[in-house]
Design an enzyme around this catalytic site. Sequence first.
Site, mmCIF file in Angstrom:
data_model
loop_
_atom_site.group_PDB
_atom_site.id
_atom_site.type_symbol
_atom_site.label_atom_id
_atom_site.label_comp_id
_atom_site.label_asym_id
_atom_site.label_seq_id
_atom_site.Cartn_x
_atom_site.Cartn_y
_atom_site.Cartn_z
ATOM 1 N N TYR A 118 0.848 -1.198 0.000
ATOM 2 C CA TYR A 118 0.000 0.000 0.000
ATOM 3 C C TYR A 118 0.890 1.258 0.000
ATOM 4 C CZ TYR A 118 -2.535 3.852 2.136
ATOM 5 O OH TYR A 118 -3.021 5.098 2.429
HETATM 6 N N1 LIG Z 1 -7.280 6.919 6.918
HETATM 7 C C1 LIG Z 1 -5.968 6.872 7.075
HETATM 8 O O1 LIG Z 1 -5.453 6.485 8.125
HETATM 9 C C2 LIG Z 1 -5.068 7.335 5.956
HETATM 10 C C3 LIG Z 1 -3.708 7.526 6.240
HETATM 11 C C4 LIG Z 1 -2.862 7.953 5.225
HETATM 12 C C5 LIG Z 1 -3.364 8.192 3.954
HETATM 13 N N2 LIG Z 1 -4.685 7.995 3.705
HETATM 14 C C6 LIG Z 1 -5.177 8.258 2.343
HETATM 15 O O2 LIG Z 1 -6.229 9.205 2.400
HETATM 16 C C7 LIG Z 1 -7.185 8.948 1.388
HETATM 17 C C8 LIG Z 1 -8.589 8.862 1.970
HETATM 18 O O3 LIG Z 1 -8.561 8.017 3.087
HETATM 19 P P1 LIG Z 1 -9.878 7.616 3.888
HETATM 20 O O4 LIG Z 1 -9.460 7.378 5.283
HETATM 21 O O5 LIG Z 1 -10.977 8.561 3.590
HETATM 22 O O6 LIG Z 1 -10.146 6.194 3.212
HETATM 23 P P2 LIG Z 1 -11.507 5.485 2.792
HETATM 24 O O7 LIG Z 1 -11.153 4.071 2.480
HETATM 25 O O8 LIG Z 1 -12.554 5.759 3.796
HETATM 26 O O9 LIG Z 1 -11.863 6.259 1.439
HETATM 27 C C9 LIG Z 1 -11.271 5.966 0.208
HETATM 28 C C10 LIG Z 1 -12.349 6.032 -0.847
HETATM 29 O O10 LIG Z 1 -11.763 5.706 -2.114
HETATM 30 C C11 LIG Z 1 -12.702 4.933 -2.831
HETATM 31 N N3 LIG Z 1 -12.005 4.130 -3.827
HETATM 32 C C12 LIG Z 1 -11.136 3.114 -3.607
HETATM 33 N N4 LIG Z 1 -10.746 2.580 -4.764
HETATM 34 C C13 LIG Z 1 -11.388 3.279 -5.747
HETATM 35 C C14 LIG Z 1 -11.412 3.172 -7.163
HETATM 36 N N5 LIG Z 1 -10.691 2.252 -7.792
HETATM 37 N N6 LIG Z 1 -12.197 4.028 -7.865
HETATM 38 C C15 LIG Z 1 -12.950 4.972 -7.224
HETATM 39 N N7 LIG Z 1 -12.970 5.102 -5.890
HETATM 40 C C16 LIG Z 1 -12.200 4.268 -5.155
HETATM 41 C C17 LIG Z 1 -13.383 4.053 -1.780
HETATM 42 O O11 LIG Z 1 -14.637 3.579 -2.225
HETATM 43 C C18 LIG Z 1 -13.471 5.006 -0.594
HETATM 44 O O12 LIG Z 1 -14.733 5.638 -0.528
HETATM 45 C C19 LIG Z 1 -6.726 7.675 0.688
HETATM 46 O O13 LIG Z 1 -5.980 8.045 -0.450
HETATM 47 C C20 LIG Z 1 -5.809 7.033 1.705
HETATM 48 O O14 LIG Z 1 -4.834 6.224 1.080
HETATM 49 C C21 LIG Z 1 -5.559 7.588 4.678
#
Ligand SMILES: NC(=O)c1ccc[n+]([C@@H]2O[C@H](COP(=O)([O-])OP(=O)(O)OC[C@H]3O[C@@H](n4cnc5c(N)ncnc54)[C@H](O)[C@@H]3O)[C@@H](O)[C@H]2O)c1
Length: 330
Positions: free
Chosen positions: A138
């Site tokens: 990831y």
């Molecule tokens: N939550 C954390 O701890 C964290 C930490 C570091 C980085 N991030 C990054 O922040 C961003 C948002 O995180 P979050 O916590 O809201 O995560 P989340 O999983 O709640 O939201 C991610 C969204 O992306 C959508 N998604 C995934 N694959 C997809 C695709 N192929 N096409 C269209 N939509 C797609 C999912 O349906 C989901 O609604 C992400 O990029 C994640 O990698 C999150």
Amino acid sequence: MNILVTGASGRIGKVLVPTLLEQRHRVTCFDVKVPDRFRIDPGISWIQGNLAKSAGIKELLRGQDVVIHLGAYMSWDKKENKKLFSSNIQGTFFLLEGCVQNSIKKFIFVSSGEVYPESKPEYLPIDENHPRKPTSFYGETKLIGEEMVQYYARACGLQAVILRISHTQNSSELLDPSSFFSGPRFFLSARIVRAKKLRNKAELDVLKPFWDGKEKLILPIGTDGKAFKMHITETRDIVQGILLAVQTDLPSGEVFNIGYDVPVPFDVYIPRMSQLIGIPYVTVTFPYPSVWYETSNAKAKRLLGYNPKWSFDMMVEEAAKFHRKAENPL
Ligand SMILES: NC(=O)c1ccc[n+]([C@@H]2O[C@H](COP(=O)([O-])OP(=O)(O)OC[C@H]3O[C@@H](n4cnc5c(N)ncnc54)[C@H](O)[C@@H]3O)[C@@H](O)[C@H]2O)c1
């Protein structure tokens, strides 16, 4: 401005989108999932689709000024690397190509602290110059995403900002054993379920002796004897960082760590959480060195005016209210 938010149905998107609307932006949401409560809001255009498929991406970007790219798949199961590749690497590529074709004014790439070797940092606190050596696939997808963003900024003139965000939680998730992150991070039953799913026998062997049919919180210790210490930031403070990156004029390709000022020492907070919700805790020594790091947000404070508000004390206090409500819905 016209703003496209990918991954808008997720944790961060659900807080970000209403805030953008309050600021009078026109928002287009894109996600594989569409939450029902957004369907009816007249201020939002909803487009359901998969980033991993290029069809429609160019049209999606037509007329947009800013793209906030939150959409990503999160998994630490090696069996899901293909899905991580298509959603996070291919999806980011399709989006970047479309941004250049549509002369998008600003691209915000939401990366992760997992581009750093957070469990084996080379120095502390981790700043933006720390070597990037992800220890998960990831994290690798985020590193490759960052590299692609930097290429399009350098070679195609795309105005881009990279935000390496901390682990992020809504306070309401912290003391919820069914939460994707907080469940296995804090609760013994959820940690056992996850270890089984990930076929992590070494972890299972350590955890199972503590299970007597009654829920417990986990105070994790590494083989080095240290209690875990990591950043956990409230979603609202992450949204603050994203909004500042949208508003601030910056040289293209600028990178920021976004997260709360100080990390969470588990040996302080697990006993406190245990007392607050009346679930005992057990001290578990895991068969690997402790996760023990601290990340600097000094650059974001200096150049963006970032000022996170949600201390872990405040998050735990709010989490306890949600927990009590879940226990006593009446
Ligand atoms: N939550 C954390 O701890 C964290 C930490 C570091 C980085 N991030 C990054 O922040 C961003 C948002 O995180 P979050 O916590 O809201 O995560 P989340 O999983 O709640 O939201 C991610 C969204 O992306 C959508 N998604 C995934 N694959 C997809 C695709 N192929 N096409 C269209 N939509 C797609 C999912 O349906 C989901 O609604 C992400 O990029 C994640 O990698 C999150």
